[in-house]
Design a protein around this motif. Structure first.
Motif, PDB file in Angstrom:
ATOM      1  N   ARG A  46      -2.112  -7.646 -12.553  1.00 26.32           N
ATOM      2  CA  ARG A  46      -3.460  -7.708 -13.121  1.00 26.32           C
ATOM      3  C   ARG A  46      -3.735  -6.414 -13.872  1.00 26.32           C
ATOM      4  O   ARG A  46      -3.117  -5.388 -13.592  1.00 26.32           O
ATOM      5  N   ALA A  47      -4.639  -6.479 -14.826  1.00 26.87           N
ATOM      6  CA  ALA A  47      -5.038  -5.280 -15.571  1.00 26.87           C
ATOM      7  C   ALA A  47      -5.939  -4.461 -14.664  1.00 26.87           C
ATOM      8  O   ALA A  47      -7.011  -4.915 -14.263  1.00 26.87           O
ATOM      9  N   ALA A  48      -5.466  -3.274 -14.272  1.00 24.02           N
ATOM     10  CA  ALA A  48      -6.246  -2.384 -13.417  1.00 24.02           C
ATOM     11  C   ALA A  48      -5.570  -1.021 -13.388  1.00 24.02           C
ATOM     12  O   ALA A  48      -4.403  -0.894 -13.758  1.00 24.02           O
ATOM     13  N   ASP A  49      -6.318  -0.029 -12.955  1.00 25.90           N
ATOM     14  CA  ASP A  49      -5.770   1.322 -12.835  1.00 25.90           C
ATOM     15  C   ASP A  49      -6.178   1.851 -11.465  1.00 25.90           C
ATOM     16  O   ASP A  49      -7.266   2.382 -11.300  1.00 25.90           O
ATOM     17  N   GLU A  50      -5.313   1.663 -10.480  1.00 23.33           N
ATOM     18  CA  GLU A  50      -5.590   2.052  -9.098  1.00 23.33           C
ATOM     19  C   GLU A  50      -4.409   2.865  -8.572  1.00 23.33           C
ATOM     20  O   GLU A  50      -3.366   2.938  -9.203  1.00 23.33           O
ATOM     21  N   ASP A  51      -4.582   3.439  -7.394  1.00 23.30           N
ATOM     22  CA  ASP A  51      -3.471   4.137  -6.748  1.00 23.30           C
ATOM     23  C   ASP A  51      -2.403   3.129  -6.368  1.00 23.30           C
ATOM     24  O   ASP A  51      -2.711   1.994  -6.000  1.00 23.30           O
ATOM     25  N   ALA A  52      -1.133   3.553  -6.457  1.00 22.68           N
ATOM     26  CA  ALA A  52      -0.017   2.663  -6.143  1.00 22.68           C
ATOM     27  C   ALA A  52       1.089   3.456  -5.458  1.00 22.68           C
ATOM     28  O   ALA A  52       1.117   4.683  -5.515  1.00 22.68           O
ATOM     29  N   ASP A 104       7.322   6.489  -5.007  1.00 23.64           N
ATOM     30  CA  ASP A 104       8.371   5.916  -4.173  1.00 23.64           C
ATOM     31  C   ASP A 104       9.497   5.326  -5.021  1.00 23.64           C
ATOM     32  O   ASP A 104       9.368   4.241  -5.585  1.00 23.64           O
ATOM     33  N   MET A 105      10.621   6.045  -5.114  1.00 28.24           N
ATOM     34  CA  MET A 105      11.753   5.599  -5.939  1.00 28.24           C
ATOM     35  C   MET A 105      12.338   4.285  -5.409  1.00 28.24           C
ATOM     36  O   MET A 105      12.778   3.437  -6.179  1.00 28.24           O
ATOM     37  N   GLY A 106      12.326   4.098  -4.096  1.00 32.24           N
ATOM     38  CA  GLY A 106      12.814   2.839  -3.517  1.00 32.24           C
ATOM     39  C   GLY A 106      11.996   1.650  -3.998  1.00 32.24           C
ATOM     40  O   GLY A 106      12.537   0.581  -4.298  1.00 32.24           O
ATOM     41  N   MET A 107      10.690   1.838  -4.089  1.00 25.92           N
ATOM     42  CA  MET A 107       9.800   0.768  -4.573  1.00 25.92           C
ATOM     43  C   MET A 107      10.082   0.502  -6.057  1.00 25.92           C
ATOM     44  O   MET A 107      10.051  -0.640  -6.503  1.00 25.92           O
TER      45      MET A 107
END
Length: 96
Positions: free
Chosen positions: A43-49, A84-87
């Motif tokens: 989805r179009a959004a700008d949140e922490d990930a 997170d490089m694994g992600m």
């Protein structure tokens, strides 16, 4: 929201359908906006990930179209990964 972000959401949702992606990722498209990806889709959004992938619009479009491998884009500096490089690797396998 830009056309590039809207198109990305559509393409990513198609690629994610049936995929088992259990984290959160954000594609930060320079000058265009951001796309969030999680277990429910894109989805179009700008949140922490868990991981943020940053690239210019051209590189992002090439990755989505399958013209550029996400790992090669990272190795050549066209794609930046923060978190997170694994992600990031898990997401690359879903998109590949």
């Amino acid at each position: 929201m830009s056309d590039i972000v809207n198109e990305a959401v559509t393409v990513l949702n198609g690629k994610l359908e049936g995929a088992d992606f259990d984290g959160t990722a954000k594609f930060d498209i320079e000058g265009e906006g951001a796309v969030m990806i999680d277990g429910t889709g894109a989805r179009a959004a700008d949140e922490d990930a868990d991981v943020t992938l940053s690239a210019d619009a051209d590189t992002f479009k090439e990755i989505l179209a399958g013209e550029t491998n996400p790992t090669s884009a990272f190795m050549t500096g066209k794609l930046k990964v923060d978190g997170d490089m694994g992600m990031a690797m898990k997401l690359a396998s879903v998109l590949g």
